[in-house]
Write a protein that holds these residues in place. Structure first.
Motif, PDB file in Angstrom:
ATOM      1  N   ARG A 131     115.234  46.502  57.022  1.00  0.00           N
ATOM      2  CA  ARG A 131     116.454  46.460  56.333  1.00  0.00           C
ATOM      3  C   ARG A 131     117.160  47.963  56.074  1.00  0.00           C
ATOM      4  NH1 ARG A 131     113.994  43.596  51.516  1.00  0.00           N
ATOM      5  NH2 ARG A 131     114.125  41.466  52.122  1.00  0.00           N
ATOM      6  N   GLU A 132     116.008  49.007  55.767  1.00  0.00           N
ATOM      7  CA  GLU A 132     116.703  50.349  55.600  1.00  0.00           C
ATOM      8  C   GLU A 132     117.284  50.700  57.414  1.00  0.00           C
ATOM      9  OE1 GLU A 132     117.895  54.009  54.544  1.00  0.00           O
ATOM     10  OE2 GLU A 132     117.405  52.236  53.140  1.00  0.00           O
ATOM     11  N   HIS A 133     116.440  50.451  58.021  1.00  0.00           N
ATOM     12  CA  HIS A 133     116.818  50.899  59.657  1.00  0.00           C
ATOM     13  C   HIS A 133     118.144  50.365  59.931  1.00  0.00           C
ATOM     14  CE1 HIS A 133     115.695  51.817  63.698  1.00  0.00           C
ATOM     15  NE2 HIS A 133     116.352  50.530  64.207  1.00  0.00           N
ATOM     16  N   TYR A 134     118.278  49.190  59.727  1.00  0.00           N
ATOM     17  CA  TYR A 134     119.628  48.650  59.968  1.00  0.00           C
ATOM     18  C   TYR A 134     120.744  49.046  59.068  1.00  0.00           C
ATOM     19  CZ  TYR A 134     117.536  45.379  63.413  1.00  0.00           C
ATOM     20  OH  TYR A 134     116.637  45.081  64.414  1.00  0.00           O
ATOM     21  N   ALA A 135     120.574  49.187  57.932  1.00  0.00           N
ATOM     22  CA  ALA A 135     121.485  49.764  56.983  1.00  0.00           C
ATOM     23  C   ALA A 135     121.904  51.282  57.524  1.00  0.00           C
ATOM     24  CB  ALA A 135     120.933  49.650  55.637  1.00  0.00           C
ATOM     25  N   GLU A 136     120.795  52.105  57.785  1.00  0.00           N
ATOM     26  CA  GLU A 136     121.018  53.321  58.383  1.00  0.00           C
ATOM     27  C   GLU A 136     121.808  53.275  59.612  1.00  0.00           C
ATOM     28  OE1 GLU A 136     121.461  57.460  58.786  1.00  0.00           O
ATOM     29  OE2 GLU A 136     120.722  56.271  57.016  1.00  0.00           O
ATOM     30  N   GLN A 137     121.528  52.472  60.348  1.00  0.00           N
ATOM     31  CA  GLN A 137     122.576  52.220  61.545  1.00  0.00           C
ATOM     32  C   GLN A 137     124.097  51.967  61.330  1.00  0.00           C
ATOM     33  OE1 GLN A 137     120.509  49.528  64.202  1.00  0.00           O
ATOM     34  NE2 GLN A 137     119.393  51.010  65.358  1.00  0.00           N
ATOM     35  N   ASP A 138     124.334  50.991  60.351  1.00  0.00           N
ATOM     36  CA  ASP A 138     125.576  50.646  59.846  1.00  0.00           C
ATOM     37  C   ASP A 138     126.244  51.793  59.268  1.00  0.00           C
ATOM     38  OD1 ASP A 138     125.343  48.172  60.728  1.00  0.00           O
ATOM     39  OD2 ASP A 138     124.784  47.245  58.750  1.00  0.00           O
ATOM     40  N   ARG A 139     125.464  52.683  58.306  1.00  0.00           N
ATOM     41  CA  ARG A 139     126.258  53.987  57.855  1.00  0.00           C
ATOM     42  C   ARG A 139     126.699  54.871  58.821  1.00  0.00           C
ATOM     43  NH1 ARG A 139     122.251  52.799  53.974  1.00  0.00           N
ATOM     44  NH2 ARG A 139     120.893  54.273  55.026  1.00  0.00           N
ATOM     45  N   ASN A 140     125.716  54.865  59.895  1.00  0.00           N
ATOM     46  CA  ASN A 140     125.818  56.014  60.868  1.00  0.00           C
ATOM     47  C   ASN A 140     125.620  55.396  62.363  1.00  0.00           C
ATOM     48  OD1 ASN A 140     125.808  58.405  59.202  1.00  0.00           O
ATOM     49  ND2 ASN A 140     123.494  57.621  58.553  1.00  0.00           N
ATOM     50  N   PRO A 141     126.855  54.658  62.743  1.00  0.00           N
ATOM     51  CA  PRO A 141     126.700  54.030  64.097  1.00  0.00           C
ATOM     52  C   PRO A 141     126.500  54.727  65.317  1.00  0.00           C
ATOM     53  CG  PRO A 141     128.944  53.907  63.113  1.00  0.00           C
ATOM     54  CD  PRO A 141     128.228  54.655  62.063  1.00  0.00           C
ATOM     55  N   GLY A 142     126.937  56.037  65.411  1.00  0.00           N
ATOM     56  CA  GLY A 142     126.789  56.901  66.466  1.00  0.00           C
ATOM     57  C   GLY A 142     127.357  56.296  67.723  1.00  0.00           C
ATOM     58  N   SER A 143     126.274  56.204  68.739  1.00  0.00           N
ATOM     59  CA  SER A 143     126.559  55.669  70.040  1.00  0.00           C
ATOM     60  C   SER A 143     125.696  54.773  70.359  1.00  0.00           C
ATOM     61  CB  SER A 143     126.877  56.513  71.117  1.00  0.00           C
ATOM     62  OG  SER A 143     125.437  57.146  71.329  1.00  0.00           O
ATOM     63  N   ARG A 144     126.284  53.645  70.358  1.00  0.00           N
ATOM     64  CA  ARG A 144     125.520  52.236  70.622  1.00  0.00           C
ATOM     65  C   ARG A 144     126.289  51.072  70.866  1.00  0.00           C
ATOM     66  NH1 ARG A 144     123.969  49.908  64.378  1.00  0.00           N
ATOM     67  NH2 ARG A 144     126.101  49.338  64.017  1.00  0.00           N
ATOM     68  N   CYS A 145     125.611  50.027  71.597  1.00  0.00           N
ATOM     69  CA  CYS A 145     126.665  49.011  72.234  1.00  0.00           C
ATOM     70  C   CYS A 145     127.119  48.220  71.416  1.00  0.00           C
ATOM     71  CB  CYS A 145     125.702  48.376  73.439  1.00  0.00           C
ATOM     72  SG  CYS A 145     124.405  47.348  72.573  1.00  0.00           S
ATOM     73  N   CYS A 146     126.604  47.823  70.168  1.00  0.00           N
ATOM     74  CA  CYS A 146     126.908  46.841  69.309  1.00  0.00           C
ATOM     75  C   CYS A 146     127.158  47.244  67.971  1.00  0.00           C
ATOM     76  CB  CYS A 146     126.008  45.714  69.227  1.00  0.00           C
ATOM     77  SG  CYS A 146     125.729  45.023  70.862  1.00  0.00           S
TER      78      CYS A 146
END
Length: 82
Positions: A67-82
């Motif tokens: 949950r925390e991992h995906y929340a962090e990705q949503d807060r800081n998308p950076g460069s990712r495909c999706c």
């Protein structure tokens, strides 16, 4: 010449063994790489880090970690495909 046949057979077996070892090592390394890229080992890596760097605190459970991992990705998308 009876001796040359045995020597060749031995070297063929040695080459086959070396090739099998190299193939096995390459497959293991490829598996590791794909798992790292896909994030399959992220939780296990996190727990190992927490236990070695912060032995005094309890690591998050796996569900909480993701949950925390995906929340962090949503807060800081950076460069990712999706």
């Amino acid at each position: 010449m009876p001796g040359t046949t045995d020597a060749r057979a031995g070297s063929v077996h040695d080459v086959a063994r070396a090739l099998a070892r190299a193939t096995s090592t390459a497959a293991r390394n490829l598996r590791w790489y794909v798992r790292q890229v896909m994030g399959d080992d992220a939780y296990r890596t996190y727990v190992a880090h927490e236990r070695s760097a912060h032995p005094d605190r309890e690591p998050m459970g796996e569900r909480e970690f993701w949950r925390e991992h995906y929340a962090e990705q949503d807060r800081n998308p950076g460069s990712r495909c999706c």
